[in-house]
Write a protein that holds these residues in place. Structure first.
Motif, PDB file in Angstrom:
ATOM      1  N   LEU A 132       8.199   2.901   5.957  1.00 36.42           N
ATOM      2  CA  LEU A 132       7.585   1.627   6.328  1.00 36.42           C
ATOM      3  C   LEU A 132       7.680   1.371   7.827  1.00 36.42           C
ATOM      4  N   SER A 133       8.828   1.656   8.420  1.00 36.46           N
ATOM      5  CA  SER A 133       8.968   1.438   9.864  1.00 36.46           C
ATOM      6  C   SER A 133       8.040   2.343  10.659  1.00 36.46           C
ATOM      7  N   CYS A 134       7.741   3.513  10.100  1.00 41.21           N
ATOM      8  CA  CYS A 134       6.785   4.423  10.743  1.00 41.21           C
ATOM      9  C   CYS A 134       5.395   3.800  10.758  1.00 41.21           C
ATOM     10  N   LEU A 135       5.009   3.184   9.645  1.00 37.51           N
ATOM     11  CA  LEU A 135       3.699   2.533   9.556  1.00 37.51           C
ATOM     12  C   LEU A 135       3.611   1.366  10.533  1.00 37.51           C
ATOM     13  N   ASN A 173       5.002  14.111   2.411  1.00 31.93           N
ATOM     14  CA  ASN A 173       5.795  14.237   1.186  1.00 31.93           C
ATOM     15  C   ASN A 173       7.113  13.467   1.260  1.00 31.93           C
ATOM     16  N   GLY A 174       7.311  12.700   2.330  1.00 31.03           N
ATOM     17  CA  GLY A 174       8.543  11.929   2.431  1.00 31.03           C
ATOM     18  C   GLY A 174       8.620  11.178   3.747  1.00 31.03           C
ATOM     19  N   PRO A 175       9.534  10.192   3.833  1.00 25.83           N
ATOM     20  CA  PRO A 175       9.653   9.355   5.035  1.00 25.83           C
ATOM     21  C   PRO A 175       9.861  10.139   6.321  1.00 25.83           C
ATOM     22  N   LYS A 177       6.373  12.701  11.763  1.00 29.90           N
ATOM     23  CA  LYS A 177       5.659  13.818  12.390  1.00 29.90           C
ATOM     24  C   LYS A 177       4.156  13.686  12.169  1.00 29.90           C
ATOM     25  N   ARG A 178       3.763  13.426  10.932  1.00 33.40           N
ATOM     26  CA  ARG A 178       2.337  13.370  10.599  1.00 33.40           C
ATOM     27  C   ARG A 178       1.623  12.221  11.319  1.00 33.40           C
ATOM     28  N   LEU A 179       2.255  11.061  11.334  1.00 31.53           N
ATOM     29  CA  LEU A 179       1.556   9.874  11.831  1.00 31.53           C
ATOM     30  C   LEU A 179       1.801   9.603  13.309  1.00 31.53           C
ATOM     31  N   SER A 224       0.833  -1.211   0.000  1.00 30.26           N
ATOM     32  CA  SER A 224       0.000   0.000   0.000  1.00 30.26           C
ATOM     33  C   SER A 224       0.864   1.255   0.000  1.00 30.26           C
ATOM     34  N   ARG A 225       1.946   1.219   0.746  1.00 33.37           N
ATOM     35  CA  ARG A 225       2.879   2.344   0.785  1.00 33.37           C
ATOM     36  C   ARG A 225       3.432   2.628  -0.606  1.00 33.37           C
TER      37      ARG A 225
END
Length: 302
Positions: free
Chosen positions: A269-272, A229-231, A236-238, A19-20
């Protein structure tokens, strides 16, 4: 009898990676298609205003409190003539008061503050106390317009992308029979929002929520729409923004609230993976809102 709650599913690492990748490709295509045209459009919008500011201030050599009486919004434009550009909040701090139009009592102070931080690279003639040459002026117009246009385009992109996400979430909810609650007051108790309804941007327990949804079983589904807009930006966003709000809402409502992040753009991906370990936070994608709709539709009244 204890209520057996349903929860959104947790995605596998492979599913998140797929999905990413799809979301990132959509983001790249959109940027390629709109980038130069969007920047050119904003540039053409901003350039006349830059020239007008220079004309009004005699090429920045007559920067005084009177200009804010003549042109009440010029202070917003002048922020981009500074080095570096000064945010509204920074200017208010430097002047000592928040305002939407410069108060007469602060007009001279505001002019002085801006004069002290004008960009000496773009406007060398100001410090040398002389008129600009024609090439200097044109170079300054181009540089200032480009700088301002970039900031304006970024701001508009964030706002437009978020509004588009919110509209698509709303459309998905309408398709499964949920109705819009048009009230905009704070949600401090769950019953403020009727079951099987959703609302537009609204404060929930003091924190802004993009799309609050009252599920048929009485729980609140708090939807946060996030574009990255980037990893690096994705953390920050998530994690910080969505995870932080999820904790705030859980402190208020406990397990009666679920937070989902509807994502678009580029995410690490690690953030997700880490986000799925956050209590009360689940992930869905803007390009596959049917998955979110299926979960909402699966919830029956209690």
């Amino acid at each position: 009898m204890v209520q057996a709650w349903k929860f959104p599913r947790e995605w596998t690492v492979e599913e998140l990676a797929s999905s990413r990748a799809h979301s990132e490709e959509l983001f790249r295509q959109e940027r390629k298609e709109e980038g130069p045209r969007a920047f050119e459009s904003v540039y053409r919008e901003v350039e006349p205003r830059v020239r007008e500011v220079l004309e009004t201030t005699d090429d920045l050599r007559s920067l005084n409190g009177q200009i804010f009486i003549y042109d009440s919004s010029i202070w917003r434009a002048l922020r981009y003539f500074c080095a570096p550009p000064v945010s509204e909040e920074d200017l208010w701090t430097l002047v000592g008061q928040k305002f939407t139009t410069v108060p007469a009592a602060l007009a001279d102070d505001t002019a002085n503050v801006i004069s002290e931080v004008l960009d000496p690279v773009r406007f060398p003639w100001v410090g040398e106390e002389r008129p600009p040459t024609s090439p200097e002026r044109e170079s300054a117009v181009m540089a200032t317009t480009a700088l301002w246009s970039l900031e304006l385009l970024r701001t508009r992109r964030r706002g437009t992308a978020s509004k588009r996400q919110e509209a698509e979430v709303a459309a998905a909810l309408e398709q499964i029979g949920y109705s819009l609650d048009a009230k905009r007051g704070d949600i401090d108790v769950l019953d403020v929002l009727e079951r099987a309804s959703y609302s537009r941007e609204r404060k929930v327990a003091g924190a802004k929520c993009d799309v609050p949804i009252r599920l048929k079983d009485g729980r609140l589904l708090a939807v946060e729409c996030k574009v990255s807009n980037g990893p690096k930006n994705s953390w920050k966003r998530l994690i910080r923004e969505c995870g932080g709000k999820s904790e705030t809402w859980r402190q208020k409502f406990g397990t009666q609230v679920l937070t989902i992040a509807v994502l678009a753009g580029s995410f690490d991906l690690s953030c997700l993976v880490n986000a799925q370990k956050t209590d009360g936070l689940w992930i869905f994608w803007q390009h596959d809102l049917s998955a979110m709709a299926e979960f909402v539709q699966s919830i029956e009244g209690s």
